[in-house]
Design an enzyme around this catalytic site. Structure first.
Site, short mmCIF file in Angstrom:
data_model
loop_
_atom_site.label_atom_id
_atom_site.label_comp_id
_atom_site.label_asym_id
_atom_site.label_seq_id
_atom_site.Cartn_x
_atom_site.Cartn_y
_atom_site.Cartn_z
N ASP A 9 0.87 -1.17 0.00
CA ASP A 9 0.00 0.00 0.00
C ASP A 9 0.92 1.24 0.00
O ASP A 9 2.11 1.12 0.31
CB ASP A 9 -0.88 -0.04 1.26
CG ASP A 9 -1.73 1.19 1.41
OD1 ASP A 9 -2.36 1.61 0.43
OD2 ASP A 9 -1.76 1.76 2.53
N LEU A 10 0.38 2.40 -0.36
CA LEU A 10 1.22 3.60 -0.43
C LEU A 10 1.05 4.50 0.81
O LEU A 10 1.98 4.62 1.63
CB LEU A 10 0.87 4.40 -1.70
CG LEU A 10 1.61 5.71 -1.88
CD1 LEU A 10 3.09 5.48 -2.13
CD2 LEU A 10 1.00 6.52 -3.03
N ASP A 11 -0.15 5.11 0.93
CA ASP A 11 -0.39 6.08 2.00
C ASP A 11 -0.33 5.40 3.36
O ASP A 11 -1.10 4.48 3.64
CB ASP A 11 -1.77 6.74 1.82
CG ASP A 11 -1.88 7.54 0.53
OD1 ASP A 11 -0.98 8.33 0.26
OD2 ASP A 11 -2.88 7.37 -0.19
N THR A 17 1.41 10.18 4.18
CA THR A 17 0.51 11.17 3.57
C THR A 17 -0.83 11.27 4.29
O THR A 17 -1.63 12.15 3.96
CB THR A 17 0.27 10.79 2.09
OG1 THR A 17 0.19 9.38 2.02
CG2 THR A 17 1.38 11.29 1.19
N LYS A 45 -8.75 5.99 6.39
CA LYS A 45 -7.57 5.28 5.86
C LYS A 45 -7.98 4.16 4.92
O LYS A 45 -8.81 3.33 5.28
CB LYS A 45 -6.71 4.74 7.01
CG LYS A 45 -6.00 5.85 7.76
CD LYS A 45 -5.04 5.32 8.80
CE LYS A 45 -4.33 6.47 9.48
NZ LYS A 45 -3.55 6.02 10.65
N SER A 114 -2.65 0.60 -4.25
CA SER A 114 -3.15 1.75 -3.48
C SER A 114 -4.51 2.22 -4.00
O SER A 114 -4.77 2.16 -5.20
CB SER A 114 -2.15 2.90 -3.60
OG SER A 114 -2.71 4.11 -3.15
N ALA A 115 -5.33 2.73 -3.08
CA ALA A 115 -6.63 3.31 -3.48
C ALA A 115 -6.46 4.69 -4.08
O ALA A 115 -7.40 5.23 -4.67
CB ALA A 115 -7.53 3.41 -2.24
N LYS A 145 -11.13 -1.11 -1.43
CA LYS A 145 -10.89 -1.95 -0.26
C LYS A 145 -12.05 -1.72 0.72
O LYS A 145 -12.50 -0.59 0.85
CB LYS A 145 -9.57 -1.53 0.43
CG LYS A 145 -8.34 -1.66 -0.45
CD LYS A 145 -7.13 -0.97 0.22
CE LYS A 145 -5.96 -0.88 -0.73
NZ LYS A 145 -4.83 -0.13 -0.19
N GLU A 169 0.05 -3.26 4.71
CA GLU A 169 -1.10 -2.36 4.81
C GLU A 169 -1.17 -1.64 6.15
O GLU A 169 -0.82 -2.23 7.17
CB GLU A 169 -2.39 -3.19 4.68
CG GLU A 169 -3.13 -3.06 3.39
CD GLU A 169 -3.68 -1.67 3.11
OE1 GLU A 169 -3.77 -0.82 4.02
OE2 GLU A 169 -4.02 -1.42 1.95
N ASP A 170 -1.66 -0.40 6.14
CA ASP A 170 -1.86 0.33 7.40
C ASP A 170 -3.33 0.51 7.72
O ASP A 170 -3.66 1.15 8.72
CB ASP A 170 -1.18 1.70 7.35
CG ASP A 170 -1.92 2.65 6.42
OD1 ASP A 170 -2.28 2.22 5.31
OD2 ASP A 170 -2.13 3.81 6.80
C1 BG6 Z 1 -5.80 5.87 0.33
C2 BG6 Z 1 -5.81 6.73 1.57
O1 BG6 Z 1 -4.53 5.33 0.15
O2 BG6 Z 1 -6.14 6.64 -0.82
C3 BG6 Z 1 -7.17 7.41 1.72
O3 BG6 Z 1 -5.57 5.92 2.71
C4 BG6 Z 1 -7.49 8.19 0.45
O4 BG6 Z 1 -7.14 8.27 2.84
C5 BG6 Z 1 -7.42 7.27 -0.75
O5 BG6 Z 1 -8.79 8.77 0.53
C6 BG6 Z 1 -7.67 8.00 -2.07
O6 BG6 Z 1 -6.63 8.89 -2.30
P1 BG6 Z 1 -6.64 10.03 -3.39
O7 BG6 Z 1 -5.19 10.48 -3.43
O8 BG6 Z 1 -7.06 9.43 -4.69
O9 BG6 Z 1 -7.56 11.11 -2.94
MG MG Z 2 -2.78 3.19 3.52
#
Ligand code: BG6
Ligand code: MG
Length: 218
Positions: A9-11, A17, A45, A114-115, A145, A169-170
Site C-alpha cells: 500500500d502507499l499512504d 501522507t 484510511k 493503493s486506493a 478496499k 497495509e496500514d
Molecule cells: C488511500 C488513503 O490510500 O487513498 C485514503 O488511505 C485516500 O485516505 C485514498 O482517501 C484515495 O486517495 P486520493 O489520493 O485518490 O484522494
Molecule cells: Mg494506507
C-alpha cells in the site's frame, strides 16, 4: 521454492501522507462549518476519495447535491496536491527503503496496491516510481478496499498466486482485503487496530531480513 510477490500500500505504508489527507479534509469540514478530528480521520484510511467525502458529510450532517460534491472533491484534492508538491525522498517512512532495496536485490516481484489516484505523482516525487514492477492504483480499480481487487490485479500482474502474495497495509480495510483472498497480510501501525493481520509491526524499522527471508521461503 514457490515464487512470492510483495504488494505495498502507499499512504501510511511507504509515505506518511495520511496527515496531508487529514489537513485537506479538515479544511473542507471547517469551510462547511464543523470540526473534524484526527480520531475521526482513522476511518478514512484506505477509503476512496469519493467514499471519504460521503463519510465527512455524514459526520457534518450535511446533505449535498452531486454538483456540490464534485466541487468539494476537486477543492480537497487541490489542497492535498499542494502538500504533495513539497514532498521529497525525506518523506519515505523509516525503514521502507531498506526493505524495498533488500527485495529488489533478490529480484522479488513487487507491486504497489493503493486506493489513491495520486499514487504515481507521489512515487515520482519521492523517487520510487521505478521501484515497482507494476503500479495498481485508484485509477485502475472499480471496487474499493475491503474488496481485494487492487491486490488481485497486482498479484495477477506479478504472475503470483494469491496465497503467494504478501501485502503490507496500514488500514483495516486493506488487511481485510488481503485476508479475503488468502494473501499474507502484514499490518503496519497500531497492532490493536490492525489485529486481523497475520503479522504486525509498528513500522518498517521493526522488519529485518530474517523475517523477509522467512516470507520469501515459506
Ligand atoms: C488511500 C488513503 O490510500 O487513498 C485514503 O488511505 C485516500 O485516505 C485514498 O482517501 C484515495 O486517495 P486520493 O489520493 O485518490 O484522494
Ligand atoms: Mg494506507
Amino acid at each position: 521454492m514457490a515464487k512470492k510477490g510483495f504488494i505495498f500500500d502507499l499512504d501510511g505504508v511507504i509515505v506518511d501522507t495520511a496527515g496531508f489527507h487529514y489537513l485537506a479534509w479538515k479544511s473542507l469540514a471547517n469551510e462547511l462549518g464543523f470540526e473534524f478530528t484526527e480520531e475521526q480521520n482513522e476511518q478514512f484510511k484506505g477509503v476512496s476519495r469519493v467514499r471519504s467525502l460521503d463519510i465527512l458529510l455524514e459526520i457534518g450532517g450535511i446533505n449535498a447535491t452531486q454538483d456540490q460534491k464534485d466541487k468539494w472533491l476537486v477543492s480537497k484534492n487541490e489542497e492535498y496536491l499542494s502538500y504533495i508538491e513539497k514532498m521529497t525522498d525525506a518523506d519515505i517512512l523509516p525503514g521502507v527503503l531498506k526493505t524495498l532495496n533488500y527485495l529488489k536485490a533478490k529480484n522479488i516481484p513487487m507491486a504497489l496496491g493503493s486506493a489513491s489516484k495520486n499514487a504515481q505523482p507521489i512515487l515520482k516525487r519521492v523517487g520510487l516510481f521505478d521501484m515497482f514492477d507494476t503500479i495498481v492504483d485508484g485509477n485502475h480499480v472499480q471496487k474499493a478496499k475491503p474488496d481485494p481487487e487492487v491486490f488481485t490485479i497486482g498479484a495477477d500482474e506479478l504472475g503470483v498466486s494469491y496465497s503467494d502474495a504478501i501485502v503490507f497495509e496500514d488500514s483495516i480495510a486493506g488487511i481485510q482485503a488481503a485476508n479475503s483472498v488468502d494473501m499474507v497480510s502484514i499490518g503496519i501501525g497500531d497492532p490493536g487496530i490492525l489485529h486481523e493481520a497475520d503479522h504486525n509491526f509498528r513500522d518498517f524499522t521493526e522488519i529485518n531480513s530474517t523475517f523477509l527471508d522467512q516470507l520469501i521461503n515459506a
